[in-house]
Design a protein around this motif. Structure first.
Motif, mmCIF file in Angstrom:
data_model
loop_
_atom_site.group_PDB
_atom_site.id
_atom_site.type_symbol
_atom_site.label_atom_id
_atom_site.label_comp_id
_atom_site.label_asym_id
_atom_site.label_seq_id
_atom_site.Cartn_x
_atom_site.Cartn_y
_atom_site.Cartn_z
ATOM 1 N N HIS A 111 0.846 -1.267 -0.085
ATOM 2 C CA HIS A 111 0.127 -0.040 -0.035
ATOM 3 C C HIS A 111 0.752 1.091 -0.203
ATOM 4 N N ILE A 112 2.039 1.016 -0.120
ATOM 5 C CA ILE A 112 3.074 2.259 -0.161
ATOM 6 C C ILE A 112 2.733 2.775 -1.592
ATOM 7 N N PRO A 113 2.526 4.408 -1.821
ATOM 8 C CA PRO A 113 2.218 4.699 -3.214
ATOM 9 C C PRO A 113 3.387 4.760 -4.200
ATOM 10 N N VAL A 114 2.941 4.490 -5.393
ATOM 11 C CA VAL A 114 4.103 4.548 -6.311
ATOM 12 C C VAL A 114 3.529 5.379 -7.624
ATOM 13 N N ILE A 115 4.454 6.013 -8.460
ATOM 14 C CA ILE A 115 3.874 6.786 -9.519
ATOM 15 C C ILE A 115 3.447 5.696 -10.492
ATOM 16 N N PRO A 116 2.054 5.861 -10.744
ATOM 17 C CA PRO A 116 1.693 4.814 -11.972
ATOM 18 C C PRO A 116 2.325 4.835 -13.168
ATOM 19 N N GLY A 117 2.186 3.852 -13.984
ATOM 20 C CA GLY A 117 2.791 3.641 -15.409
ATOM 21 C C GLY A 117 4.372 3.677 -15.317
ATOM 22 N N ASP A 118 5.162 3.748 -16.552
ATOM 23 C CA ASP A 118 6.591 3.524 -16.564
ATOM 24 C C ASP A 118 7.364 4.667 -17.055
ATOM 25 N N ALA A 119 8.320 4.876 -16.663
ATOM 26 C CA ALA A 119 9.459 6.007 -17.323
ATOM 27 C C ALA A 119 9.412 5.848 -18.877
ATOM 28 N N PRO A 120 9.479 7.090 -19.455
ATOM 29 C CA PRO A 120 9.533 6.900 -21.048
ATOM 30 C C PRO A 120 10.604 6.125 -21.407
ATOM 31 N N ASP A 121 10.415 5.509 -22.805
ATOM 32 C CA ASP A 121 11.452 5.133 -23.586
ATOM 33 C C ASP A 121 12.378 6.067 -24.126
ATOM 34 N N LEU A 122 13.639 6.072 -23.596
ATOM 35 C CA LEU A 122 14.626 7.345 -23.910
ATOM 36 C C LEU A 122 15.222 7.148 -25.423
ATOM 37 N N SER A 123 14.999 5.817 -25.952
ATOM 38 C CA SER A 123 15.481 5.553 -27.257
ATOM 39 C C SER A 123 14.601 6.196 -28.410
ATOM 40 N N ALA A 124 13.713 6.720 -27.945
ATOM 41 C CA ALA A 124 12.403 7.427 -29.106
ATOM 42 C C ALA A 124 12.168 8.699 -28.419
ATOM 43 N N LYS A 125 12.286 9.567 -29.481
ATOM 44 C CA LYS A 125 12.061 11.021 -29.255
ATOM 45 C C LYS A 125 10.749 11.393 -29.118
ATOM 46 N N PHE A 126 10.422 11.904 -28.195
ATOM 47 C CA PHE A 126 8.656 12.017 -27.712
ATOM 48 C C PHE A 126 8.178 13.623 -28.049
ATOM 49 N N LEU A 127 6.957 13.583 -28.413
ATOM 50 C CA LEU A 127 6.391 14.931 -28.297
ATOM 51 C C LEU A 127 5.609 15.264 -27.091
ATOM 52 N N GLY A 128 5.804 16.539 -26.555
ATOM 53 C CA GLY A 128 4.996 17.048 -25.510
ATOM 54 C C GLY A 128 5.916 16.721 -24.289
ATOM 55 N N CYS A 129 5.156 16.732 -23.098
ATOM 56 C CA CYS A 129 5.808 16.603 -21.827
ATOM 57 C C CYS A 129 6.077 15.135 -21.688
ATOM 58 N N ALA A 130 7.423 14.618 -21.149
ATOM 59 C CA ALA A 130 7.735 13.224 -21.233
ATOM 60 C C ALA A 130 6.743 12.685 -19.973
ATOM 61 N N PHE A 131 6.308 13.552 -19.120
ATOM 62 C CA PHE A 131 5.562 12.949 -17.902
ATOM 63 C C PHE A 131 4.293 12.805 -18.132
ATOM 64 N N ALA A 132 3.600 13.245 -19.207
ATOM 65 C CA ALA A 132 2.271 13.257 -19.475
ATOM 66 C C ALA A 132 1.377 11.923 -19.382
ATOM 67 N N PRO A 133 2.224 10.987 -20.026
ATOM 68 C CA PRO A 133 1.434 9.590 -19.735
ATOM 69 C C PRO A 133 1.186 9.152 -18.274
ATOM 70 N N ARG A 134 2.067 9.709 -17.338
ATOM 71 C CA ARG A 134 1.630 9.341 -15.811
ATOM 72 C C ARG A 134 1.094 10.434 -15.156
ATOM 73 N N CYS A 135 0.691 11.469 -15.689
ATOM 74 C CA CYS A 135 0.416 12.585 -14.820
ATOM 75 C C CYS A 135 -1.106 12.715 -14.743
ATOM 76 N N PRO A 136 -1.473 12.788 -13.276
ATOM 77 C CA PRO A 136 -3.036 12.794 -13.197
ATOM 78 C C PRO A 136 -3.653 13.902 -13.433
#
Length: 327
Positions: free
Chosen positions: A273-298
């Protein structure tokens, strides 16, 4: 006034064997003033160690610089030749490694190992080097200095070995010390002792320190400023006390939420029950658009996936890469 050190829009990529690239740092900028302690906070893989190595131009063979500059009092270290860099490393900018047991030579007495640093950077004779090293060890170890000087690394505790690594790093009186997770392998009591030692040395020598860590509790009361890194970018920067108490970026807020507390550990022995950040860190081998934290951001919005936000002033006086504050 010109800062002691300034990094301007530095981008670093690692070349992979399959021909791909890892975007380790992306247009990263920072300033460090003389006598200032700056903490760099983030998860493993966020780019912290690459940033620290960049300040000494200590890149692995598969690293490539794709723009930017590292200016030490106006001189770009990335443009220096190998022999010029050798004069900077250790004498003007020094590094404390994470594991002193690996950094120290196992068959050489530690006092002589510190003297070797002086020998490489000064013209002092052997007697003068020995006096200087013993004086430094006196200030660090007190009555234990003589025994420590004559010891081999395996005869010392982990905390004592880390103090030797610190002595090696400061014996030539550098202006900037880079400490890359210097307390990671130590118990909590020894961690605090090392932080107190660094703080004392910083005051006595007007020493600037870049302190790299994933443990935010170490920065509280120690660092003057904090920079939070995620996916090779600085996402929040500001006065340490304010950032750690009133974080503004969703990632910084998530880091503080995930900090384990004693009552959580007692009530959740399996850490379920210890909180964790949901999702996974981005794959840095691919250049992403937008904010890198967006997929995990509430709090993500449509624009977060379309372009990277610029730095904006947040409510606690920090600078934050987040569209909540204008972007």
């Amino acid at each position: 006034m010109e800062p002691l050190l300034e990094v301007r829009d530095l981008s670093v990529r690692y070349q992979m064997r399959d021909g791909g690239e890892v975007f380790a740092l992306s247009e990263t900028s920072l300033r460090i003033e003389s006598g200032e302690i700056v903490g760099v906070l983030g998860e493993s893989g966020s780019g912290k160690s690459t940033l620290g190595a960049s300040l000494l131009a200590m890149f692995p063979r598969n690293a490539a610089i794709h723009g930017g500059a590292v200016l030490l009092q106006g001189k770009n270290l990335l443009e220096l030749k190998r022999n010029e860099l050798a004069h900077v490393r250790g004498s003007r900018v020094s590094l404390i490694f994470q594991e002193p047991g690996v950094a120290l030579h196992p068959t050489m007495r530690v006092g002589l190992q510190i003297e070797e640093v002086l020998k490489a950077h000064t013209s002092e004779d052997k007697a003068a080097r020995r006096r200087e090293v013993r004086s430094l060890l006196d200030s660090i170890f007190g009555t234990e200095a003589e025994r420590v000087y004559a010891s081999y690394p395996h005869q010392l505790s982990g905390g004592q070995r880390q103090r030797i690594a610190i002595a090696q790093a400061i014996v030539c009186k550098p202006s900037l010390l880079i400490a890359d997770e210097p307390t990671a392998s130590l118990d909590s009591v020894t961690q605090r002792e090392i932080l107190e030692l660094l703080k004392r040395l910083q005051k006595e020598r007007n020493l600037a320190i870049l302190f790299i860590t994933h443990a935010l509790e170490l920065l509280n009361g120690f660092a003057d400023r904090v920079m939070v890194m995620y996916a090779g970018e600085i996402v929040e920067e500001g006065e340490a006390a304010k950032v750690l108490r009133f974080p503004q970026h969703p990632y910084t807020q998530a880091l503080l939420t995930c900090r384990p507390r004693l009552e959580q550990i007692k009530n959740s022995p399996n850490k379920a029950h210890i909180p964790v950040i949901p999702g996974d860190a981005p794959d840095l081998s691919a250049k992403f658009l937008g904010c890198a934290f967006a997929p995990r951001c509430p709090e993500k919005m449509q624009i977060c996936s379309e372009r990277m936000p610029e730095f904006s002033n947040a409510g606690n006086g920090a600078k934050v890469r987040c569209f909540k504050f204008g972007g």
